[in-house]
Design an enzyme around this catalytic site. Structure first.
Site, PDB file in Angstrom:
ATOM      1  N   SER A 101       0.922  -1.243  -0.127  1.00  0.00           N
ATOM      2  CA  SER A 101       0.022  -0.052  -0.079  1.00  0.00           C
ATOM      3  C   SER A 101       0.988   1.139  -0.036  1.00  0.00           C
ATOM      4  O   SER A 101       1.695   1.408  -1.009  1.00  0.00           O
ATOM      5  CB  SER A 101      -0.904   0.017   1.395  1.00  0.00           C
ATOM      6  OG  SER A 101      -1.997   0.949   1.110  1.00  0.00           O
ATOM      7  N   ASP A 120      -5.955  -3.828  -2.098  1.00  0.00           N
ATOM      8  CA  ASP A 120      -4.790  -3.453  -1.252  1.00  0.00           C
ATOM      9  C   ASP A 120      -4.226  -4.760  -0.713  1.00  0.00           C
ATOM     10  O   ASP A 120      -4.952  -5.668  -0.082  1.00  0.00           O
ATOM     11  CB  ASP A 120      -5.402  -2.768  -0.211  1.00  0.00           C
ATOM     12  CG  ASP A 120      -4.386  -1.820   0.487  1.00  0.00           C
ATOM     13  OD1 ASP A 120      -3.304  -2.569   0.908  1.00  0.00           O
ATOM     14  OD2 ASP A 120      -4.179  -0.743   0.572  1.00  0.00           O
TER      15      ASP A 120
END
Length: 577
Positions: free
Chosen positions: A278, A421
């Site tokens: 991320s 993610d």
């Protein structure tokens, strides 16, 4: 008997049938009349006759004529049942037949009706209007994709290797090596055999005889694609792992700046392997692939955050309903493309100072949610990672997939895989980074592992009260608890802290005054975040110094000799070959 004579015979017989409808005492009952006028055998005869005639021709007009003649016959036989008026629905969109044609099967009356004098002529096969046209039929083997056998693929690879070895000019070497790289990318299964055939020794010889920078760069990419690595600068593998956390990545930048101050080296010089999830993926690619300055990275964080995370509640809620993303994903992708460009991950290996870099996402359209590792390297052919992954992606795509936080941005589709993610599965990627690094350098020990978190709050003691000991919880509470457990980072830290030595593993995760959201852009709260980071650095000064010392440890004499012998052995073998 011809068809026309048969129909005329039935027509002539129909007037005599009217005698059964007389009013005399000998009149037959209606039920007997129906059986006598139209028996089951006659029904079958008419139906089979109609089918027998129509199957010889697809002429709709001919079929209409036959159906009409049969209808008129039935009306004469039983007017009380079928009526006396001719009601016949013709088939529409029937092509017109020229009146002067000698092969006309059906003649048209002046009143628009049809006659059947030459109906048998309609059974003749008509010449197609497209008979004169030549239809070109392409063989299936020309339209199907080319299929190459294993021997042909290997033969072409050997020819490309030979062409690289005999190339004279630098431009010719670059062009032929790029052709070899394209062939390996298209057929990865050939990598094992050409390594056995000596492609690495051949490339080492070409690199030694050339001083051109572009030749060395393209050979470095070839080494990364083949899984060949040069000796490490330290005595072991130095690994950097960065958690996810949105704008809280500013904490990581401050801690990285502290390491650079203590060592006097840049981040890409301190680590051999950098892995991020991320927001950690943004930092990993910025400091590793592009070797960006930390001050520049701080300004970039603030600039992109203000652009992307500025959203009205009305439009954000609407986007969340329609596209499952609160923020503008198109704007996010545009900023990533501007910042990272269109360079591919494997092409970053052309820079000799670039470390091995990986970002992690989560595949969500498979049977189970699994991690996916975006690599700027390829593993040696004799080793296989436990995680899915690939190097044939652009850098911005790797960051986009790793940072596709649910409800924040839309999912990222690359090929047939749908990415979200990586933090929903491995928010602390340290264990994945260690596994990948050991596949790349299996004969090296782990020298130092530095893991950076993006903040945590002080845990509170469990106090069971009557209000907190409810028998059930809401669906929202259950979902949030599951999400917290999936994105937990301290469980991985606890495991690695027990397994790795104290002077090898270092985990830094500051305590925060307030846990900020991933999209926080309030200037006052971001300033408080930086103050928390500085406070944490002062309290853990000794730990940072120990980590800096472990990162700067050099090789011993014995290991230097072993590396020299290994390198010279490869060089000598390339000369002999």
């Amino acid at each position: 008997m011809s068809l026309s004579k048969g129909i005329r015979h039935l027509r002539n017989r129909s007037p005599h049938l009217k005698q059964y409808y007389s009013g005399s005492s000998n009149t037959v009952s209606p039920s007997k009349l129906q059986m006598k006028v139209m028996s089951l055998t006659q029904w079958k005869f008419l139906n089979n006759l109609r089918l027998y005639i129509t199957k010889f021709s697809n002429n709709k007009k001919l079929q209409n004529v036959i159906n009409k003649e049969i209808t008129q016959l039935l009306q004469k036989l039983q007017p009380s049942v079928y009526g006396s008026d001719v009601r016949f629905i013709e088939t529409k969109n029937v092509p017109t037949i020229p009146e002067d044609s000698t092969t006309t099967a059906v003649e048209t009356k002046a009143d628009g009706g049809y006659a059947l004098p030459n109906v048998l002529q309609g059974l003749r096969s008509k010449k197609s209007s497209t008979e004169g046209e030549v239809k070109v039929i392409t063989p299936k083997w020309k339209t199907s994709p080319a299929v190459s056998s294993k021997s042909l693929i290997l033969t072409k690879a050997n020819k490309l290797m030979t062409s690289v070895a005999i190339a004279q000019s630098d431009d010719s070497k670059i062009h032929r090596i790029e052709e070899l790289l394209a062939h390996i990318k298209q057929f990865p299964e050939v990598k094992r055999q050409i390594i056995k055939d000596g492609v690495i020794r051949m490339l080492l010889r070409v690199q030694r005889h050339s001083s051109h920078g572009d030749v060395h760069a393209v050979i470095n990419e070839a080494f990364a694609l083949l899984g060949h690595c040069k000796p490490l600068p330290g005595y072991g593998i130095r690994i950097l792992s960065i958690d996810g956390g949105g704008t809280r990545g500013l904490l990581v930048i401050e801690m990285l700046r502290k390491l650079e101050e203590l060592t006097g080296k840049r981040i890409y010089e301190l680590f051999d392997y950098i892995c991020g999830v991320s927001t950690g993926a943004i930092i990993a690619c910025s400091t590793g692939v592009f070797r960006r300055d930390l001050d520049y990275l701080t300004n970039l964080y603030r600039e992109i955050s203000n652009k992307v995370f500025t959203q009205s509640a009305f439009w954000g809620t609407g986007n969340l309903v329609w596209s499952h993303s609160y923020y503008d994903t198109t704007l996010w992708e545009k900023n990533l493309k501007e910042y990272f460009g269109q360079i591919e991950l494997i092409q970053s290996a052309r820079d000799p100072k670039c470390p091995k870099v990986a970002t992690i996402s989560a595949i969500v359209n498979q049977t189970t949610v699994t991690p996916y590792v975006f690599r700027n390297y390829s593993l040696p052919w004799e080793f296989q990672s436990q995680y899915m992954g690939g190097h044939n992606h652009k850098v911005w795509e790797a960051v986009r997939a790793s940072a596709a936080a649910p409800t924040y941005f839309e999912e990222c589709k690359l090929g047939n895989l749908l990415h979200q993610d990586g933090g929903i599965l491995v928010n602390n990627p340290t264990a994945v980074a260690i596994h990948e690094a050991k596949q790349i350098w299996p004969n090296y020990p782990i020298q130092c592992v530095v893991s950076f978190g993006t903040g945590r709050t002080i845990p509170s003691h469990l106090e069971l009260t009557e209000e907190s000991t409810s028998n059930s919880s809401s669906w929202k509470t259950k979902f949030l608890k599951i999400l917290d457990s999936a994105t937990d980072t301290e469980a991985v830290h606890t495991m690695l802290n027990d397994l790795l030595p104290v002077n090898v593993y270092y985990r830094f995760n500051p305590y925060l005054t307030e846990m900020l959201s991933m999209s926080e852009i309030n200037p006052s709260k971001l300033e408080q975040l930086e103050r928390d980071a500085l406070m944490y650095l002062r309290r853990n000064e000794d730990k940072f110094q120990h980590a800096a010392k472990a990162l700067c440890a050099t090789k011993g004499p014995a290991q230097k000799i072993m590396d020299w012998v290994s390198l010279k052995g490869e060089t000598i073998m390339s000369i002999i070959k």
